[in-house]
Write an enzyme that holds these catalytic residues in place. Structure first.
Site, PDB file in Angstrom:
ATOM      1  N   GLY A   1     -20.753   3.647 -39.047  1.00  9.29           N
ATOM      2  CA  GLY A   1     -20.337   4.548 -37.974  1.00  9.29           C
ATOM      3  C   GLY A   1     -18.849   4.773 -38.119  1.00  9.29           C
ATOM      4  O   GLY A   1     -18.369   5.042 -39.218  1.00  9.29           O
TER       5      GLY A   1
ATOM      6  N   SER B   1     -21.430   0.466 -44.847  1.00  8.14           N
ATOM      7  CA  SER B   1     -20.395   1.455 -44.534  1.00  8.14           C
ATOM      8  C   SER B   1     -19.243   0.809 -43.732  1.00  8.14           C
ATOM      9  O   SER B   1     -18.534  -0.034 -44.275  1.00  8.14           O
ATOM     10  CB  SER B   1     -21.053   2.634 -43.824  1.00  8.14           C
ATOM     11  OG  SER B   1     -20.180   3.721 -43.740  1.00  8.14           O
ATOM     12  N   ALA B   2     -19.060   1.147 -42.464  1.00  8.09           N
ATOM     13  CA  ALA B   2     -17.985   0.534 -41.666  1.00  8.09           C
ATOM     14  C   ALA B   2     -18.121  -0.989 -41.642  1.00  8.09           C
ATOM     15  O   ALA B   2     -17.123  -1.721 -41.647  1.00  8.09           O
ATOM     16  CB  ALA B   2     -17.999   1.089 -40.241  1.00  8.09           C
TER      17      ALA B   2
ATOM     18  N   HIS C   1     -19.083   4.812 -49.467  1.00  4.30           N
ATOM     19  CA  HIS C   1     -19.432   6.231 -49.681  1.00  4.30           C
ATOM     20  C   HIS C   1     -18.483   6.862 -50.697  1.00  4.30           C
ATOM     21  O   HIS C   1     -18.071   8.014 -50.529  1.00  4.30           O
ATOM     22  CB  HIS C   1     -19.356   7.041 -48.376  1.00  4.30           C
ATOM     23  CG  HIS C   1     -20.239   6.566 -47.280  1.00  4.30           C
ATOM     24  ND1 HIS C   1     -21.602   6.786 -47.249  1.00  4.30           N
ATOM     25  CD2 HIS C   1     -19.966   5.866 -46.138  1.00  4.30           C
ATOM     26  CE1 HIS C   1     -22.112   6.267 -46.142  1.00  4.30           C
ATOM     27  NE2 HIS C   1     -21.150   5.692 -45.457  1.00  4.30           N
TER      28      HIS C   1
ATOM     29  N   GLU D   1     -22.707   5.413 -53.104  1.00  2.16           N
ATOM     30  CA  GLU D   1     -23.935   5.208 -52.334  1.00  2.16           C
ATOM     31  C   GLU D   1     -25.047   4.703 -53.255  1.00  2.16           C
ATOM     32  O   GLU D   1     -25.300   5.298 -54.299  1.00  2.16           O
ATOM     33  CB  GLU D   1     -24.340   6.511 -51.646  1.00  2.16           C
ATOM     34  CG  GLU D   1     -23.318   6.932 -50.612  1.00  2.16           C
ATOM     35  CD  GLU D   1     -23.704   8.196 -49.846  1.00  2.16           C
ATOM     36  OE1 GLU D   1     -24.677   8.874 -50.233  1.00  2.16           O
ATOM     37  OE2 GLU D   1     -23.020   8.500 -48.847  1.00  2.16           O
TER      38      GLU D   1
END
Lengths: 235, 235
Positions: A90, A122-123, A159, A194
């Site tokens: 997020g 991700s985050a 990413h 990714e």
């Protein structure tokens, strides 16, 4: 001994949430009944409850229950007692701001250094690095610091995206942004495409997944590393 | 009365630096001999001198001289005495950190509210908004605040980019990021596409250039506005 999976993304194109990681998660969280989910980054502004339901659904496929950290009366105790922890993606600024707000950085770091299995996407991967200074996210809130968990001795850019040679857009490429980072910071940056993740087992940091990763070190040309490469010396 | 040009980008694909803005700049800076250039955002990590030379070369085509702010002994005095000011693009975190470091936010705001002609491109446009919370840049340094000049009563997202329907990349689209911004912030956001700029003359804020702009307001569907639209009521 640390036991972390730090994934570039939760989801691959055309797949369900966490689908490509499912076989890995089954063995990673073996022996756990319930995973503590940190939903603070809440992508696209979905609620903590909605985000936790998404994680619940995905982990059910691995036979695991999920509890949202926001559902705990005392977040620090919830972290200290967790069997396994997952931080979803997020907005990294929001995630880090919330972790500081509830004084969770230190308990989380200590817990993960003791060997509790962790998944970040991700985050949730970004915060395992030294700082969040190589996030791609928009600074929608102002955290009290950009320092993060430092579970690996470098920064991560999830990413990671190669420059598009056909693009006419003049916004900076990812590589240019990381070059700007190295004007002011010395730690290496792992550009995780990714489909890639870092598997951290004790002192071993190994690139997993299909894509190559792109490594950026200060004052050096960026270079590619193959899956299964050990990144233990990258400091 | 304010007199600002806030451009999405300095450069269009296949063109020279500032080339597409040259006719506008000639009339905007009419009567000026020398423009004060704020090079702090230094894109790609180029030096202040290199960046100033780039601006010098471009402004020479408009018959204008350029002085880099870093060449002044006292930056505040340089701003107070400037005939016209240009802040170039690069990294907004770095730009804002430097402006705070040298206590330049307030003198710059006062100077521009008095009517000194100003050009901002990219990061230099971002700082004209209420905050830098809708920048696209990487947080390579930690500024003491995200608050910026507030010369317009909203935020700006330069280099605004529409989602690519063919993309398989799972990183957030620009629209998703701005939606996340509106979970925590109320000001509208003007998504300025490359080739667009805002012309601020006193109380009038007008969209100029060829592309439409995309406007994001909290709790509203985003919408498009045509060139020449007045955005005076967007607060």
């Amino acid at each position: 001994m640390k036991n972390l999976i730090l994934a570039s993304t939760s989801t691959l194109h055309g797949q369900e949430y966490l689908e490509y990681l499912l076989p890995v998660l089954k063995s990673h969280f073996k022996g756990c009944r319930e995973i503590l989910f940190i939903p603070y980054a809440r992508p696209g502004g979905i609620t903590h409850d909605e985000y936790t339901q998404l994680a619940e659904k995905a982990f059910a496929n691995a036979g695991l229950q999920v509890k949202g950290l926001h559902q705990s009366e005392t977040a620090i105790a919830a972290i200290e007692e967790a069997e396994g922890i997952f931080t979803g993606g997020g907005n990294t600024f929001l995630l880090v701001q919330q972790l500081y707000r509830y004084n969770l950085l230190t308990p989380l770091k200590e817990k993960l250094e003791e060997g509790t299995p962790y998944l970040g996407t991700s985050a949730g991967t970004n915060i395992a690095g030294l700082t969040m200074k190589t996030t791609n996210d928009m600074p929608i809130v102002y955290p009290p610091s950009f320092n993060t968990l430092g579970l690996v001795p470098f920064n991560i850019n999830p990413h990671y995206l190669d420059p598009d040679p056909t693009s006419t857009h003049k916004g900076e490429t990812r590589e240019t942004r990381i070059r700007e980072f190295h004007q002011f910071n010395t730690p290496p940056v792992v550009g995780l495409r990714e489909g890639s993740w870092l598997e951290v087992k004790g002192k071993d940091i190994r690139l997993k997944g299909e894509p190559l990763a792109r490594i950026f070190e200060a004052d050096k040309e960026p270079y590619e590393v193959e899956p299964e490469t050990l990144l233990n010396d990258l400091t």
